[in-house]
Design a protein around this motif. Structure first.
Motif, PDB file in Angstrom:
ATOM      1  N   ALA A   9       0.844  -1.192   0.000  1.00 50.14           N
ATOM      2  CA  ALA A   9       0.000   0.000   0.000  1.00 50.14           C
ATOM      3  C   ALA A   9       0.879   1.242   0.000  1.00 50.14           C
ATOM      4  CB  ALA A   9      -0.909   0.015   1.225  1.00 50.14           C
ATOM      5  N   VAL A  10       0.420   2.272  -0.681  1.00 51.85           N
ATOM      6  CA  VAL A  10       1.055   3.590  -0.629  1.00 51.85           C
ATOM      7  C   VAL A  10       0.100   4.511   0.110  1.00 51.85           C
ATOM      8  CG1 VAL A  10       1.837   5.596  -1.945  1.00 51.85           C
ATOM      9  CG2 VAL A  10       2.384   3.291  -2.746  1.00 51.85           C
ATOM     10  N   VAL A  11       0.596   5.184   1.141  1.00 48.96           N
ATOM     11  CA  VAL A  11      -0.205   6.131   1.922  1.00 48.96           C
ATOM     12  C   VAL A  11       0.458   7.495   1.852  1.00 48.96           C
ATOM     13  CG1 VAL A  11      -1.143   6.722   4.192  1.00 48.96           C
ATOM     14  CG2 VAL A  11      -0.993   4.308   3.500  1.00 48.96           C
ATOM     15  N   THR A  12      -0.263   8.493   1.363  1.00 46.26           N
ATOM     16  CA  THR A  12       0.291   9.846   1.314  1.00 46.26           C
ATOM     17  C   THR A  12      -0.038  10.581   2.614  1.00 46.26           C
ATOM     18  OG1 THR A  12      -1.651  10.900   0.287  1.00 46.26           O
ATOM     19  CG2 THR A  12      -0.041   9.860  -1.185  1.00 46.26           C
ATOM     20  N   GLY A  13       0.823  11.516   2.980  1.00 48.42           N
ATOM     21  CA  GLY A  13       0.636  12.214   4.253  1.00 48.42           C
ATOM     22  C   GLY A  13       0.692  11.255   5.418  1.00 48.42           C
ATOM     23  N   ALA A  14       1.614  10.294   5.340  1.00 48.37           N
ATOM     24  CA  ALA A  14       1.654   9.194   6.310  1.00 48.37           C
ATOM     25  C   ALA A  14       2.284   9.576   7.640  1.00 48.37           C
ATOM     26  CB  ALA A  14       2.428   8.012   5.712  1.00 48.37           C
ATOM     27  N   GLY A  15       2.901  10.740   7.727  1.00 52.01           N
ATOM     28  CA  GLY A  15       3.677  11.067   8.914  1.00 52.01           C
ATOM     29  C   GLY A  15       2.885  11.404  10.156  1.00 52.01           C
ATOM     30  N   SER A  93      -0.871  -2.353  -4.542  1.00 48.41           N
ATOM     31  CA  SER A  93      -2.223  -2.909  -4.540  1.00 48.41           C
ATOM     32  C   SER A  93      -3.244  -1.935  -3.960  1.00 48.41           C
ATOM     33  CB  SER A  93      -2.262  -4.213  -3.731  1.00 48.41           C
ATOM     34  OG  SER A  93      -1.496  -5.220  -4.349  1.00 48.41           O
ATOM     35  N   VAL A  94      -2.790  -1.078  -3.048  1.00 43.86           N
ATOM     36  CA  VAL A  94      -3.687  -0.127  -2.386  1.00 43.86           C
ATOM     37  C   VAL A  94      -3.031   1.247  -2.364  1.00 43.86           C
ATOM     38  CG1 VAL A  94      -4.820   0.508  -0.208  1.00 43.86           C
ATOM     39  CG2 VAL A  94      -4.745  -1.900  -0.914  1.00 43.86           C
ATOM     40  N   LEU A  95      -3.791   2.258  -2.734  1.00 43.00           N
ATOM     41  CA  LEU A  95      -3.353   3.649  -2.570  1.00 43.00           C
ATOM     42  C   LEU A  95      -4.335   4.345  -1.654  1.00 43.00           C
ATOM     43  CD1 LEU A  95      -1.822   6.313  -3.252  1.00 43.00           C
ATOM     44  CD2 LEU A  95      -3.385   6.557  -5.209  1.00 43.00           C
ATOM     45  N   VAL A  96      -3.827   4.975  -0.610  1.00 46.12           N
ATOM     46  CA  VAL A  96      -4.661   5.816   0.245  1.00 46.12           C
ATOM     47  C   VAL A  96      -4.202   7.257   0.050  1.00 46.12           C
ATOM     48  CG1 VAL A  96      -5.469   6.320   2.571  1.00 46.12           C
ATOM     49  CG2 VAL A  96      -4.943   3.955   1.923  1.00 46.12           C
ATOM     50  N   ASN A  97      -4.990   8.009  -0.690  1.00 53.02           N
ATOM     51  CA  ASN A  97      -4.712   9.420  -0.955  1.00 53.02           C
ATOM     52  C   ASN A  97      -5.194  10.228   0.244  1.00 53.02           C
ATOM     53  OD1 ASN A  97      -3.387  10.100  -3.379  1.00 53.02           O
ATOM     54  ND2 ASN A  97      -5.182   9.575  -4.589  1.00 53.02           N
ATOM     55  N   ASN A  98      -4.311  10.426   1.196  1.00 52.13           N
ATOM     56  CA  ASN A  98      -4.702  11.090   2.428  1.00 52.13           C
ATOM     57  C   ASN A  98      -4.183  12.522   2.539  1.00 52.13           C
ATOM     58  OD1 ASN A  98      -5.203  11.370   5.501  1.00 52.13           O
ATOM     59  ND2 ASN A  98      -2.973  11.493   5.342  1.00 52.13           N
ATOM     60  N   ALA A  99      -3.037  12.815   1.951  1.00 58.19           N
ATOM     61  CA  ALA A  99      -2.401  14.122   2.139  1.00 58.19           C
ATOM     62  C   ALA A  99      -3.334  15.257   1.722  1.00 58.19           C
ATOM     63  CB  ALA A  99      -1.109  14.200   1.334  1.00 58.19           C
ATOM     64  N   GLY A 100      -3.367  16.294   2.535  1.00 56.96           N
ATOM     65  CA  GLY A 100      -4.188  17.459   2.227  1.00 56.96           C
ATOM     66  C   GLY A 100      -3.894  18.574   3.206  1.00 56.96           C
ATOM     67  N   ILE A 101      -4.281  19.783   2.841  1.00 53.61           N
ATOM     68  CA  ILE A 101      -4.084  20.935   3.714  1.00 53.61           C
ATOM     69  C   ILE A 101      -5.372  21.740   3.775  1.00 53.61           C
ATOM     70  CG2 ILE A 101      -1.618  21.125   3.230  1.00 53.61           C
ATOM     71  CD1 ILE A 101      -2.367  23.559   1.423  1.00 53.61           C
ATOM     72  N   ALA A 125      -2.287  16.774  -6.967  1.00 51.00           N
ATOM     73  CA  ALA A 125      -1.368  15.735  -6.486  1.00 51.00           C
ATOM     74  C   ALA A 125      -2.104  14.409  -6.302  1.00 51.00           C
ATOM     75  CB  ALA A 125      -0.723  16.167  -5.174  1.00 51.00           C
ATOM     76  N   GLN A 126      -3.359  14.485  -5.860  1.00 50.01           N
ATOM     77  CA  GLN A 126      -4.149  13.258  -5.695  1.00 50.01           C
ATOM     78  C   GLN A 126      -4.375  12.582  -7.046  1.00 50.01           C
ATOM     79  OE1 GLN A 126      -4.397  12.845  -2.513  1.00 50.01           O
ATOM     80  NE2 GLN A 126      -3.940  14.966  -2.024  1.00 50.01           N
ATOM     81  N   CYS A 127      -4.605  13.403  -8.075  1.00 48.92           N
ATOM     82  CA  CYS A 127      -4.801  12.861  -9.417  1.00 48.92           C
ATOM     83  C   CYS A 127      -3.529  12.195  -9.935  1.00 48.92           C
ATOM     84  CB  CYS A 127      -5.243  13.967 -10.376  1.00 48.92           C
ATOM     85  SG  CYS A 127      -6.915  14.593 -10.072  1.00 48.92           S
ATOM     86  N   VAL A 128      -2.387  12.813  -9.696  1.00 50.90           N
ATOM     87  CA  VAL A 128      -1.115  12.228 -10.132  1.00 50.90           C
ATOM     88  C   VAL A 128      -0.879  10.891  -9.435  1.00 50.90           C
ATOM     89  CG1 VAL A 128       1.393  12.507 -10.109  1.00 50.90           C
ATOM     90  CG2 VAL A 128      -0.067  14.436 -10.748  1.00 50.90           C
ATOM     91  N   CYS A 129      -1.102  10.850  -8.128  1.00 50.49           N
ATOM     92  CA  CYS A 129      -0.905   9.593  -7.374  1.00 50.49           C
ATOM     93  C   CYS A 129      -1.863   8.513  -7.861  1.00 50.49           C
ATOM     94  CB  CYS A 129      -1.085   9.834  -5.884  1.00 50.49           C
ATOM     95  SG  CYS A 129       0.231  10.806  -5.109  1.00 50.49           S
ATOM     96  N   GLN A 148      -9.697   7.461  -1.374  1.00 48.98           N
ATOM     97  CA  GLN A 148      -9.486   8.906  -1.253  1.00 48.98           C
ATOM     98  C   GLN A 148     -10.063   9.402   0.062  1.00 48.98           C
ATOM     99  OE1 GLN A 148      -7.942  11.370  -3.339  1.00 48.98           O
ATOM    100  NE2 GLN A 148      -8.287  12.469  -1.417  1.00 48.98           N
ATOM    101  N   ILE A 149      -9.229  10.024   0.903  1.00 46.50           N
ATOM    102  CA  ILE A 149      -9.735  10.665   2.115  1.00 46.50           C
ATOM    103  C   ILE A 149     -10.295  12.025   1.712  1.00 46.50           C
ATOM    104  CG2 ILE A 149      -9.265  11.426   4.452  1.00 46.50           C
ATOM    105  CD1 ILE A 149      -8.976   8.381   3.989  1.00 46.50           C
ATOM    106  N   ASN A 150     -11.597  12.081   1.632  1.00 50.21           N
ATOM    107  CA  ASN A 150     -12.329  13.265   1.198  1.00 50.21           C
ATOM    108  C   ASN A 150     -12.776  14.044   2.437  1.00 50.21           C
ATOM    109  OD1 ASN A 150     -13.861  15.110  -0.305  1.00 50.21           O
ATOM    110  ND2 ASN A 150     -14.921  13.549  -1.475  1.00 50.21           N
ATOM    111  N   SER A 151     -13.943  14.622   2.428  1.00 52.62           N
ATOM    112  CA  SER A 151     -14.468  15.381   3.565  1.00 52.62           C
ATOM    113  C   SER A 151     -15.958  15.597   3.363  1.00 52.62           C
ATOM    114  CB  SER A 151     -13.765  16.737   3.670  1.00 52.62           C
ATOM    115  OG  SER A 151     -14.418  17.580   4.604  1.00 52.62           O
ATOM    116  N   ILE A 152     -16.673  15.817   4.461  1.00 56.29           N
ATOM    117  CA  ILE A 152     -18.089  16.144   4.307  1.00 56.29           C
ATOM    118  C   ILE A 152     -18.270  17.465   3.568  1.00 56.29           C
ATOM    119  CG2 ILE A 152     -18.929  14.811   6.269  1.00 56.29           C
ATOM    120  CD1 ILE A 152     -18.994  17.411   7.896  1.00 56.29           C
ATOM    121  N   VAL A 153     -17.246  18.336   3.586  1.00 54.37           N
ATOM    122  CA  VAL A 153     -17.382  19.590   2.848  1.00 54.37           C
ATOM    123  C   VAL A 153     -17.237  19.363   1.350  1.00 54.37           C
ATOM    124  CG1 VAL A 153     -16.518  20.904   4.820  1.00 54.37           C
ATOM    125  CG2 VAL A 153     -14.952  20.345   2.949  1.00 54.37           C
TER     126      VAL A 153
END
Length: 271
Positions: A9-15, A93-101, A125-129, A148-153
């Motif tokens: 799995a690849v997780v962005t904003g993993a820190g 096998s898994v991408l979790v697009n989490n990074a965001g500001i 960046a999410q599209c590139v990943c 994709q970690i989205n938001s209620i907004v």
């Protein structure tokens, strides 16, 4: 989760925050995690903590953590990471697009620099990943999953001043998730795409943005923990190959999807 054990799995904003919590959960379930973050110190801290938090009493398999310092707004850097995953680990096998500001930037007096920065991280960046994950999965014949970690907004209008550009970035993710599913269907791909839209989450995001919501909002607003959202990532991945959770909206008990004003509560005893 058995189908994912030993996979990558690849997780962005993993820190930190949701990314760190998700990394821990994936490793606990036997996935190897390539954790991306622009801050190497956060990745080092997470790596050092894994020995303590990853003890599995029953001796079952756990995954391996591969920290990678990466600015996901740098397309070349993202390509290099996914190229490494292909070469060293036989694909993702898994991408979790989490990074965001999040940042305050009014439509009336905000700057193009801020708007570009927000959109480059939260959308482009999410599209590139996602594109690179698709290429890796296709090359390696993997029926993978993009989360994709989205938001209620991304599904409603936030009433807070100077938050409409952030609002727009998450609305774009909602549209692009469905667009990605559409394009995958056109090429007969079995790769899944899930959008997870949490309500308020108690993370470092506001600290990074150098502002806090008003004290009234904070005191009256329930919040999820990063671990709550990480658990929802696992929920989407646990589905049968023939089932796809397209959208999962998660809010803390006592809250709402659409933000409302804070009038004085009605005294029902007077009725």
């Amino acid at each position: 989760m058995d189908q994912w054990k030993g996979r990558n799995a690849v997780v962005t904003g993993a820190g930190s925050g949701i990314g760190a919590a998700t990394t821990v959960e994936l490793i606990r379930h036997g996935l190897n995690v390539v954790g991306l973050d622009v801050q190497s110190t956060k990745l080092e801290k997470l790596a050092n903590s894994l020995e303590d938090v990853m003890t599995i009493p029953d001796g079952s398999q756990r995954g391996i953590f591969y920290p990678k310092t990466c600015d996901i707004t740098d397309e070349r850097a993202v390509k290099d990471v996914f190229g490494w995953v292909d070469t060293a680990l036989n694909g993702v096998s898994v991408l979790v697009n989490n990074a965001g500001i999040i940042m305050r930037s009014s439509l009336l007096d905000g700057t193009l620099k801020d708007w570009n920065f927000l959109m480059s991280i939260n959308v482009l960046a999410q599209c590139v990943c996602s594109r690179e994950a698709f290429r890796s999965m296709s090359t390696n014949n993997i029926n993978g999953h993009i989360v994709q970690i989205n938001s209620i907004v991304g599904h409603s209008i936030t009433p807070y001043y100077a938050h409409k550009m952030y609002n727009a970035s998450k609305t774009a993710i909602t549209v692009l998730c469905e667009g990605l599913r559409h394009e995958l269907s056109l090429v007969n791909s079995k790769i899944k795409v899930s959008s997870i839209s949490p309500g308020s989450v108690d993370t470092e995001m506001f600290i990074t943005a150098k502002f806090r919501p008003s004290s009234q909002v904070v005191s009256s607003r329930p919040a999820l923990k990063p671990e709550d959202v990480a658990a929802m990532v696992i929920t989407t991945l646990e589905t049968h190959p023939s089932v796809e959770i397209a959208e999962l909206t998660v809010i803390p008990t006592g809250s709402t999807i659409q933000s409302h004003g804070m009038p004085s509560p009605v005294n029902l005893s007077d009725k």
